[in-house]
Enzyme design. Structure first.
Site, PDB file in Angstrom:
ATOM      1  CG  HIS A 291      -2.056   0.855   1.274  1.00 53.44           C
ATOM      2  ND1 HIS A 291      -2.416   1.682   0.244  1.00 53.44           N
ATOM      3  CD2 HIS A 291      -2.954   1.132   2.278  1.00 53.44           C
ATOM      4  CE1 HIS A 291      -3.458   2.411   0.590  1.00 53.44           C
ATOM      5  NE2 HIS A 291      -3.806   2.098   1.824  1.00 53.44           N
ATOM      6  CG  HIS A 332      -4.346   0.487  -8.158  1.00 55.32           C
ATOM      7  ND1 HIS A 332      -5.684   0.475  -7.832  1.00 55.32           N
ATOM      8  CD2 HIS A 332      -3.741   1.318  -7.295  1.00 55.32           C
ATOM      9  CE1 HIS A 332      -5.860   1.290  -6.808  1.00 55.32           C
ATOM     10  NE2 HIS A 332      -4.716   1.811  -6.454  1.00 55.32           N
ATOM     11  CG  ASP A 388       2.977   4.222  -4.229  1.00 56.18           C
ATOM     12  OD1 ASP A 388       3.017   5.318  -3.667  1.00 56.18           O
ATOM     13  OD2 ASP A 388       2.173   3.335  -3.937  1.00 56.18           O
TER      14      ASP A 388
HETATM   15  N1  CMC Z   1       4.568  -7.135 -10.511  1.00 54.41           N
HETATM   16  C1  CMC Z   1       4.439  -8.337 -11.088  1.00 54.41           C
HETATM   17  N2  CMC Z   1       3.285  -9.017 -11.166  1.00 54.41           N
HETATM   18  C2  CMC Z   1       2.216  -8.447 -10.609  1.00 54.41           C
HETATM   19  C3  CMC Z   1       2.276  -7.178  -9.990  1.00 54.41           C
HETATM   20  C4  CMC Z   1       3.508  -6.527  -9.976  1.00 54.41           C
HETATM   21  N3  CMC Z   1       3.630  -5.324  -9.397  1.00 54.41           N
HETATM   22  N4  CMC Z   1       1.048  -6.852  -9.536  1.00 54.41           N
HETATM   23  C5  CMC Z   1       0.250  -7.876  -9.847  1.00 54.41           C
HETATM   24  N5  CMC Z   1       0.958  -8.836 -10.506  1.00 54.41           N
HETATM   25  C6  CMC Z   1       0.432 -10.074 -11.077  1.00 54.41           C
HETATM   26  C7  CMC Z   1       0.178 -11.121 -10.001  1.00 54.41           C
HETATM   27  O1  CMC Z   1       1.294 -11.947  -9.801  1.00 54.41           O
HETATM   28  C8  CMC Z   1      -1.002 -11.865 -10.593  1.00 54.41           C
HETATM   29  O2  CMC Z   1      -0.512 -12.703 -11.603  1.00 54.41           O
HETATM   30  P1  CMC Z   1      -1.151 -14.180 -11.800  1.00 54.41           P
HETATM   31  O3  CMC Z   1      -2.563 -13.919 -12.263  1.00 54.41           O
HETATM   32  O4  CMC Z   1      -0.285 -14.837 -12.807  1.00 54.41           O
HETATM   33  O5  CMC Z   1      -1.109 -14.837 -10.458  1.00 54.41           O
HETATM   34  C9  CMC Z   1      -1.809 -10.783 -11.298  1.00 54.41           C
HETATM   35  O6  CMC Z   1      -0.841  -9.771 -11.655  1.00 54.41           O
HETATM   36  C10 CMC Z   1      -2.894 -10.171 -10.444  1.00 54.41           C
HETATM   37  O7  CMC Z   1      -2.283  -9.718  -9.220  1.00 54.41           O
HETATM   38  P2  CMC Z   1      -2.998  -9.674  -7.833  1.00 54.41           P
HETATM   39  O8  CMC Z   1      -1.982  -9.763  -6.766  1.00 54.41           O
HETATM   40  O9  CMC Z   1      -4.116 -10.677  -7.809  1.00 54.41           O
HETATM   41  O10 CMC Z   1      -3.648  -8.240  -7.891  1.00 54.41           O
HETATM   42  P3  CMC Z   1      -4.183  -7.435  -6.653  1.00 54.41           P
HETATM   43  O11 CMC Z   1      -5.276  -6.587  -7.158  1.00 54.41           O
HETATM   44  O12 CMC Z   1      -4.481  -8.331  -5.513  1.00 54.41           O
HETATM   45  O13 CMC Z   1      -2.910  -6.569  -6.221  1.00 54.41           O
HETATM   46  C11 CMC Z   1      -1.412  -4.809  -5.873  1.00 54.41           C
HETATM   47  C12 CMC Z   1      -2.799  -5.209  -6.391  1.00 54.41           C
HETATM   48  C13 CMC Z   1      -1.280  -3.291  -5.906  1.00 54.41           C
HETATM   49  C14 CMC Z   1      -1.269  -5.268  -4.409  1.00 54.41           C
HETATM   50  C15 CMC Z   1      -0.354  -5.483  -6.754  1.00 54.41           C
HETATM   51  O14 CMC Z   1      -0.491  -5.073  -8.098  1.00 54.41           O
HETATM   52  C16 CMC Z   1       1.065  -5.232  -6.251  1.00 54.41           C
HETATM   53  O15 CMC Z   1       1.542  -5.958  -5.389  1.00 54.41           O
HETATM   54  N6  CMC Z   1       1.756  -4.179  -6.800  1.00 54.41           N
HETATM   55  C17 CMC Z   1       3.056  -3.821  -6.318  1.00 54.41           C
HETATM   56  C18 CMC Z   1       2.913  -3.002  -5.058  1.00 54.41           C
HETATM   57  C19 CMC Z   1       2.441  -1.598  -5.342  1.00 54.41           C
HETATM   58  O16 CMC Z   1       2.941  -0.938  -6.230  1.00 54.41           O
HETATM   59  N7  CMC Z   1       1.499  -1.140  -4.516  1.00 54.41           N
HETATM   60  C20 CMC Z   1       0.995   0.226  -4.597  1.00 54.41           C
HETATM   61  C21 CMC Z   1      -0.436   0.269  -4.970  1.00 54.41           C
HETATM   62  S1  CMC Z   1      -0.921   1.927  -5.443  1.00 54.41           S
HETATM   63  C22 CMC Z   1      -0.875   2.841  -4.004  1.00 54.41           C
HETATM   64  C23 CMC Z   1      -1.993   2.542  -3.132  1.00 54.41           C
HETATM   65  O17 CMC Z   1      -3.122   2.973  -3.440  1.00 54.41           O
HETATM   66  O18 CMC Z   1      -1.760   1.901  -2.101  1.00 54.41           O
END
Ligand code: CMC
Length: 454
Positions: A291, A332, A388
């Site tokens: 986050h 996201h 970010d």
């Molecule tokens: N790098 C590589 N792969 C990713 C990433 C990433 N940053 N984000 C998602 N994926 C992949 C993930 O491995 C999954 O792949 P598969 O379907 O093959 O298993 C797919 O994309 C869907 O990911 P998810 O984890 O189910 O998506 P989510 O909606 O639960 O997660 C997130 C959202 C923001 C937690 C995630 O994208 C992430 O960890 N990003 C990196 C951390 C980040 O930049 N966070 C800041 C968010 S913006 C600021 C805020 O509002 O907090």
């Protein structure tokens, strides 16, 4: 009151009204329960059915009724809110109906804070008195300062920040009167005014410099920069470009509807605890690397990559899911296109680098973005830069250590947390948050004496 000259920043932004205008209240959903053969007709309002309407669907009189199972609330609306609107597919973000790009270009943080809290942009006199109300609350009680001195020299400033915000509840016991509008207004002013002071004190603590008291002749961000960077023996004039850049970053971070920390604020607040305690919990949620800690993680990642030629290797590692490596600052839960805030941040970065010089990590970031936006892995998963990805580069160029990044997110998000907390409190449909579970543990069994256990 000194107002720094705001260099104009122009963002292209013209699009038709993105909010669906029809709300067909008469729509229904018909459910056939194949266990019993019974049919149910549930009302559909604003694209949702009420989870409680499912309770009537039972196999027999002793049955609890059907529930929904939605880990991480992927498809559950927890509230009605009139504050922030996001269209994740189109990359649209509105505060009280105003596009984020227009606010970033034309508003300032305190005005945006007023808008988020009260629903409308202030008139000139409202803005004047609102600014005055905030600036008269910037001081911290001397005992708060002493409390902060107790942290270890290497304490993470976000840990200091969230603990100190929580500690404010002991200084303002009147904050427990959460259903008294005057008390809520007072705590709102205190919180918005004091979070920059707490953040600056946390920063001075970790760098071992004496605390600088607030200067109410300066703007909100000008005063913050002064408390951060002024040396007691020297004059300090906050750079107007940097103060404006920080102000725009604060606007961009002010609210983002039901994200993890805001949901935490609403959940904790639903127990009717005081806003300082609830806000400490929200800040704790923001601290995590998925986050608000992501901008810190982006910088660590860019440092780890080290040079442009190592980018393809790093991307390969991410795609292979090696050691849970993710491309931080990408992806996201809601945005499945370019985060509109990230576009603005990229422009702010250019502006800031004209003053500070270019952050050498920028080239690595640009190369990461270029490759990721062409790569099938990221394209198919709709992973784009989020807010970010570039903000950390700006903060670093401005002289902040990475540990301060989540704190710089928490300062402006404070207003979003308060606006959402108050909306929750005044919503007659809200009660203490208490999700259900699907129990997967052991069945009923008798206690076994220690010596008889296998
Ligand atoms: N790098 C590589 N792969 C990713 C990433 C990433 N940053 N984000 C998602 N994926 C992949 C993930 O491995 C999954 O792949 P598969 O379907 O093959 O298993 C797919 O994309 C869907 O990911 P998810 O984890 O189910 O998506 P989510 O909606 O639960 O997660 C997130 C959202 C923001 C937690 C995630 O994208 C992430 O960890 N990003 C990196 C951390 C980040 O930049 N966070 C800041 C968010 S913006 C600021 C805020 O509002 O907090």
């Amino acid at each position: 009151m000194e107002r720094t000259a705001f260099p104009a920043i122009h963002f292209p932004n013209r699009f038709p009204n993105p909010i669906p205008q029809t709300n067909r209240m008469a729509d229904t959903l018909t459910i056939v329960d194949n266990r019993t053969g019974k049919t149910y007709e549930l009302p559909v309002q604003a694209g949702t059915i009420r989870a409680m309407d499912l309770r009537q669907i039972k196999e027999g009189p002793d049955d609890f009724g059907v529930m929904t199972y939605d880990p991480a609330f992927m498809n559950t609306a927890n509230c009605r809110s009139a504050i922030t609107y996001i269209d994740g597919d189109k990359g649209v973000l509105l505060y009280r109906g105003y596009p984020i790009e227009q606010l970033a270009e034309q508003s300032d943080y305190l005005e945006t804070a007023y808008l988020l809290l009260f629903g409308e942009l202030p008139t000139a006199s409202q803005q004047h008195s609102w600014t005055q109300q905030i600036t008269t609350h910037t001081m911290l009680h001397e005992n708060v300062k002493k409390f902060m001195e107790g942290f270890r020299y290497d304490a993470h400033p976000m840990g200091i920040f969230l603990s100190t915000v929580g500690a404010l509840s002991t200084f303002y016991p009147d904050a427990r009167r959460i259903f008294d509008p005057d008390s809520r207004r007072l705590q709102t002013r205190r919180l918005i005014a004091k979070v920059p002071s707490i953040a600056a004190y946390a920063f001075r603590h970790i760098v071992g410099r004496p605390y600088i008291y607030p200067d109410n002749d300066l703007s909100y961000t000008g005063n913050f920069l002064n408390m951060l960077f002024k040396m007691p023996a020297e004059n300090f004039l906050p750079n107007p470009v940097l103060a404006r850049a920080l102000d725009v970053l604060f606007i961009l971070h002010a609210d983002h509807e039901q994200n993890c920390s805001t949901s935490a604020m609403r959940n904790i607040g639903s127990s009717h605890v005081d806003p300082y305690s609830a806000l400490a919990g929200a800040a704790a949620a923001l601290y995590g690397p998925l986050h608000g800690g992501a901008n810190e993680a982006v910088l660590r990642m860019l440092n780890e990559i080290g040079s442009i030629d190592k980018v393809p290797e790093f991307i390969k590692k991410v795609k292979a899911g090696e050691a849970q490596t993710r491309l931080m600052g990408f992806g996201h839960r809601v945005y499945k296109s370019y985060d509109p805030r990230a576009k603005v941040v990229k422009q702010i970065a250019e502006l800031v680098f004209t003053v500070t010089g270019k952050n050498p990590l920028l080239d690595i970031a640009l190369e990461l973005e270029r490759i990721a936006l062409e790569d099938e892995y990221f394209v198919s998963r709709k992973l784009y830069p989020n807010v970010d990805f570039y903000s950390g580069l700006i903060y670093q160029a401005m002289g902040f250590p990475v540990e301060m990044f989540p704190v710089l997110f928490a300062i402006p998000r404070t207003v979003g947390w308060i606006a959402q907390w108050e909306e929750m409190l005044l919503d007659p449909e809200q009660k203490i948050a208490r999700p259900r579970q699907i129990y997967t543990g052991a069945g009923l069994r008798d206690y076994v004496l220690r010596e008889q256990r296998p």
